[in-house]
Design a protein around this motif. Structure first.
Motif, PDB file in Angstrom:
ATOM      1  N   PHE A 251       0.803  -1.209   0.000  1.00 53.81           N
ATOM      2  CA  PHE A 251       0.000   0.000   0.000  1.00 53.81           C
ATOM      3  C   PHE A 251       0.848   1.277   0.000  1.00 53.81           C
ATOM      4  N   ALA A 252       2.140   1.137  -0.220  1.00 51.32           N
ATOM      5  CA  ALA A 252       3.031   2.308  -0.322  1.00 51.32           C
ATOM      6  C   ALA A 252       3.243   2.640  -1.793  1.00 51.32           C
ATOM      7  N   PRO A 253       3.066   3.897  -2.209  1.00 50.47           N
ATOM      8  CA  PRO A 253       3.231   4.265  -3.625  1.00 50.47           C
ATOM      9  C   PRO A 253       4.649   3.972  -4.125  1.00 50.47           C
ATOM     10  N   ARG A 254       4.741   3.310  -5.284  1.00 49.93           N
ATOM     11  CA  ARG A 254       6.030   2.979  -5.892  1.00 49.93           C
ATOM     12  C   ARG A 254       6.194   3.664  -7.242  1.00 49.93           C
ATOM     13  N   THR A 255       5.079   3.881  -7.918  1.00 45.91           N
ATOM     14  CA  THR A 255       5.097   4.488  -9.244  1.00 45.91           C
ATOM     15  C   THR A 255       3.707   5.053  -9.490  1.00 45.91           C
ATOM     16  N   ARG A 256       3.431   5.480 -10.723  1.00 42.69           N
ATOM     17  CA  ARG A 256       2.115   6.062 -11.022  1.00 42.69           C
ATOM     18  C   ARG A 256       1.654   5.609 -12.394  1.00 42.69           C
ATOM     19  N   SER A 257       0.348   5.359 -12.503  1.00 40.72           N
ATOM     20  CA  SER A 257      -0.240   4.943 -13.770  1.00 40.72           C
ATOM     21  C   SER A 257      -0.413   6.134 -14.703  1.00 40.72           C
ATOM     22  N   PHE A 258       0.113   6.008 -15.911  1.00 43.11           N
ATOM     23  CA  PHE A 258      -0.063   7.039 -16.935  1.00 43.11           C
ATOM     24  C   PHE A 258      -1.532   7.156 -17.322  1.00 43.11           C
ATOM     25  N   PHE A 259      -2.262   6.044 -17.280  1.00 40.69           N
ATOM     26  CA  PHE A 259      -3.631   6.015 -17.776  1.00 40.69           C
ATOM     27  C   PHE A 259      -4.633   6.590 -16.777  1.00 40.69           C
ATOM     28  N   SER A 260      -4.555   6.176 -15.513  1.00 43.87           N
ATOM     29  CA  SER A 260      -5.548   6.610 -14.525  1.00 43.87           C
ATOM     30  C   SER A 260      -5.073   7.763 -13.655  1.00 43.87           C
ATOM     31  N   GLY A 261      -3.753   7.968 -13.596  1.00 45.53           N
ATOM     32  CA  GLY A 261      -3.204   8.977 -12.704  1.00 45.53           C
ATOM     33  C   GLY A 261      -3.100   8.517 -11.265  1.00 45.53           C
ATOM     34  N   LEU A 262      -3.526   7.276 -10.972  1.00 48.90           N
ATOM     35  CA  LEU A 262      -3.432   6.741  -9.615  1.00 48.90           C
ATOM     36  C   LEU A 262      -2.017   6.255  -9.333  1.00 48.90           C
ATOM     37  N   ASP A 263      -1.603   6.350  -8.076  1.00 49.49           N
ATOM     38  CA  ASP A 263      -0.347   5.744  -7.665  1.00 49.49           C
ATOM     39  C   ASP A 263      -0.490   4.225  -7.720  1.00 49.49           C
ATOM     40  N   TYR A 264       0.648   3.532  -7.687  1.00 55.40           N
ATOM     41  CA  TYR A 264       0.638   2.070  -7.761  1.00 55.40           C
ATOM     42  C   TYR A 264       1.660   1.523  -6.788  1.00 55.40           C
ATOM     43  N   GLY A 265       1.241   0.548  -5.989  1.00 54.91           N
ATOM     44  CA  GLY A 265       2.135  -0.116  -5.053  1.00 54.91           C
ATOM     45  C   GLY A 265       2.529  -1.480  -5.577  1.00 54.91           C
ATOM     46  N   TYR A 266       2.465  -2.487  -4.728  1.00 50.94           N
ATOM     47  CA  TYR A 266       2.747  -3.850  -5.165  1.00 50.94           C
ATOM     48  C   TYR A 266       1.428  -4.519  -5.557  1.00 50.94           C
ATOM     49  N   GLY A 267       1.007  -4.293  -6.804  1.00 51.55           N
ATOM     50  CA  GLY A 267      -0.210  -4.907  -7.308  1.00 51.55           C
ATOM     51  C   GLY A 267      -1.487  -4.144  -7.023  1.00 51.55           C
ATOM     52  N   TRP A 268      -1.407  -3.010  -6.349  1.00 53.25           N
ATOM     53  CA  TRP A 268      -2.590  -2.211  -5.988  1.00 53.25           C
ATOM     54  C   TRP A 268      -2.449  -0.784  -6.510  1.00 53.25           C
ATOM     55  N   PHE A 269      -3.528  -0.276  -7.140  1.00 50.76           N
ATOM     56  CA  PHE A 269      -3.625   1.148  -7.415  1.00 50.76           C
ATOM     57  C   PHE A 269      -4.005   1.846  -6.112  1.00 50.76           C
ATOM     58  N   LEU A 270      -3.485   3.048  -5.913  1.00 54.12           N
ATOM     59  CA  LEU A 270      -3.679   3.745  -4.644  1.00 54.12           C
ATOM     60  C   LEU A 270      -4.246   5.138  -4.891  1.00 54.12           C
ATOM     61  N   GLY A 271      -5.342   5.455  -4.208  1.00 56.78           N
ATOM     62  CA  GLY A 271      -5.976   6.748  -4.381  1.00 56.78           C
ATOM     63  C   GLY A 271      -6.324   7.382  -3.060  1.00 56.78           C
ATOM     64  N   GLU A 272      -6.851   8.609  -3.135  1.00 56.24           N
ATOM     65  CA  GLU A 272      -7.248   9.339  -1.932  1.00 56.24           C
ATOM     66  C   GLU A 272      -8.363  10.301  -2.307  1.00 56.24           C
ATOM     67  N   THR A 273      -9.351  10.403  -1.449  1.00 59.13           N
ATOM     68  CA  THR A 273     -10.430  11.360  -1.643  1.00 59.13           C
ATOM     69  C   THR A 273     -10.942  11.806  -0.286  1.00 59.13           C
ATOM     70  N   GLY A 274     -11.093  13.096  -0.112  1.00 56.24           N
ATOM     71  CA  GLY A 274     -11.602  13.624   1.146  1.00 56.24           C
ATOM     72  C   GLY A 274     -10.780  13.219   2.348  1.00 56.24           C
ATOM     73  N   GLY A 275      -9.478  13.050   2.142  1.00 52.25           N
ATOM     74  CA  GLY A 275      -8.611  12.652   3.239  1.00 52.25           C
ATOM     75  C   GLY A 275      -8.624  11.170   3.544  1.00 52.25           C
ATOM     76  N   ILE A 276      -9.364  10.392   2.771  1.00 54.01           N
ATOM     77  CA  ILE A 276      -9.444   8.939   2.974  1.00 54.01           C
ATOM     78  C   ILE A 276      -8.659   8.234   1.873  1.00 54.01           C
ATOM     79  N   GLY A 277      -7.694   7.411   2.273  1.00 54.60           N
ATOM     80  CA  GLY A 277      -6.921   6.639   1.310  1.00 54.60           C
ATOM     81  C   GLY A 277      -7.587   5.299   1.025  1.00 54.60           C
ATOM     82  N   TYR A 278      -7.379   4.811  -0.190  1.00 55.17           N
ATOM     83  CA  TYR A 278      -7.936   3.506  -0.543  1.00 55.17           C
ATOM     84  C   TYR A 278      -6.990   2.798  -1.508  1.00 55.17           C
ATOM     85  N   ALA A 279      -7.107   1.479  -1.540  1.00 57.03           N
ATOM     86  CA  ALA A 279      -6.338   0.641  -2.465  1.00 57.03           C
ATOM     87  C   ALA A 279      -7.318  -0.054  -3.391  1.00 57.03           C
ATOM     88  N   LEU A 280      -6.916  -0.165  -4.665  1.00 52.02           N
ATOM     89  CA  LEU A 280      -7.830  -0.634  -5.696  1.00 52.02           C
ATOM     90  C   LEU A 280      -7.159  -1.702  -6.545  1.00 52.02           C
TER      91      LEU A 280
END
Length: 335
Positions: A251-280
């Motif tokens: 769940f730690a950002p390692r890189t970023r997706s060119f397509f979605s703009g979301l960060d990417y960890g180990y197999g998970w896209f990582l986002g944040e909204t309203g101060g709440i983080g989530y993994a996708l």
């Protein structure tokens, strides 16, 4: 005005029922919003470990395994953590040349031997992508691992994310090589058994290796259980399935997706909204597992696997459903 005992008890019961009814209405409105999305097939939500919504809108029954597409990548990432936990991999920085030299074709660029497990699980191998327009030719090749590893470098390893199913197929081959077990056996023993889920056999390449990164199928409940295990920092049903350190690293950002703009960890896209983080975990067509640990929330959503879900289209609709409806509702639920 006076109240007898019956009136008092009825009023008290009504007051206690009001919050529960409001919560039910809240989740029902979310179910209605999901149903209005014509590609959406089913949605299941758990909060604080309790099911709050499980609904099939169209398509297969809730107990039937369905294609999860590239959510398979997140499954293979979890199996990578399991290999590290067992000492089969000494380090996430171990290279192909160190752990699986037999997979490297003779015609490959010498730099291939230096590609690390971390590069593969974050899709930063640097090799030309096998997804998108290149996917058909890749799966039509005689050796998927060799084809992926023989492609030209378009970036240095570890430099940037290049979304590629080939990277995860190579990773799956590495996991099979170092364990002496097929990817199917690993998935069943290291995830299926402790999570209490069935992992059906799926597509294999010409060499008989199970595909890493695509074509797996799970039930909606199995998807939720997998997400719940990550939400509970590697634990499920009283068992340690993955180490807490692997979950934290995932769940730690390692890189970023060119397509979605979301960060990417180990197999998970990582986002944040309203101060709440989530993994996708995200698959073609709109297959999703979403984990928001701060809200004690896990959801799984399946969609028509034959139709695209682009960030500017249906996937954008799903993100608005999650960020604007589901996560705020879960936050309100926790008070």
């Amino acid at each position: 005005m006076t109240f007898d005992r019956r009136t008092f008890l009825a009023g008290a019961a009504s007051a206690l029922a009001a919050p529960a009814l409001a919560q039910t209405d809240m989740w029902e409105s979310i179910a209605a919003a999901a149903q209005d999305l014509s590609q959406c097939r089913a949605l299941s939500i758990r909060q604080s470990g309790q099911p709050v919504l499980a609904r099939v809108f169209r398509g297969p029954s809730i107990n039937r395994p369905v294609p999860i597409k590239s959510v398979s990548k997140t499954i293979v990432a979890a199996l990578t953590g399991a290999a590290l936990d067992r000492g089969e991999l000494a380090s996430i920085d171990a290279t192909l040349g160190e752990v699986a030299p037999r997979l490297i074709p003779w015609e490959a660029d010498p730099r291939v031997a230096g590609i690390s497990v971390a590069d593969l699980v974050t899709m930063q191998a640097g090799l030309e992508r096998t997804s998108g327009a290149n996917y058909g030719a890749w799966v039509s090749s005689r050796n998927w691992v060799a084809d992926a590893l023989s492609r030209p470098f378009v970036a240095e390893p570890g430099q940037r994310m290049l979304y590629s199913t080939g990277s995860f197929h190579i990773l799956g081959a590495v996991l099979a090589e170092i364990s002496g077990q097929s990817l199917l056996t690993l998935a069943r023993r290291r995830l299926g058994d402790p999570l209490g889920i069935d992992v059906p056999a799926w597509t294999r390449d010409p060499q008989g290796r199970y595909m890493g990164g695509n074509e797996m199928a799970l039930t909606l409940d199995a998807m939720v259980r997998f997400g719940e295990m990550y939400r509970q920092v590697g634990w499920f049903g009283g068992q340690q399935v993955l180490s807490p350190s692997w979950v934290a690293q995932s769940f730690a950002p390692r890189t970023r997706s060119f397509f979605s703009g979301l960060d990417y960890g180990y197999g998970w896209f990582l986002g944040e909204t309203g101060g709440i983080g989530y993994a996708l975990a995200r698959g073609y067509g709109g297959q999703i597992i979403c984990v928001a640990p701060e809200l004690e929330l896990t959801l799984a959503l399946t969609s028509d696997p034959t139709l695209p879900a682009r960030s500017g289209g249906y996937f954008g609709d799903l993100m608005r459903l999650i960020e604007r409806r589901i996560l705020p509702a879960a936050r309100a639920q926790l008070g």
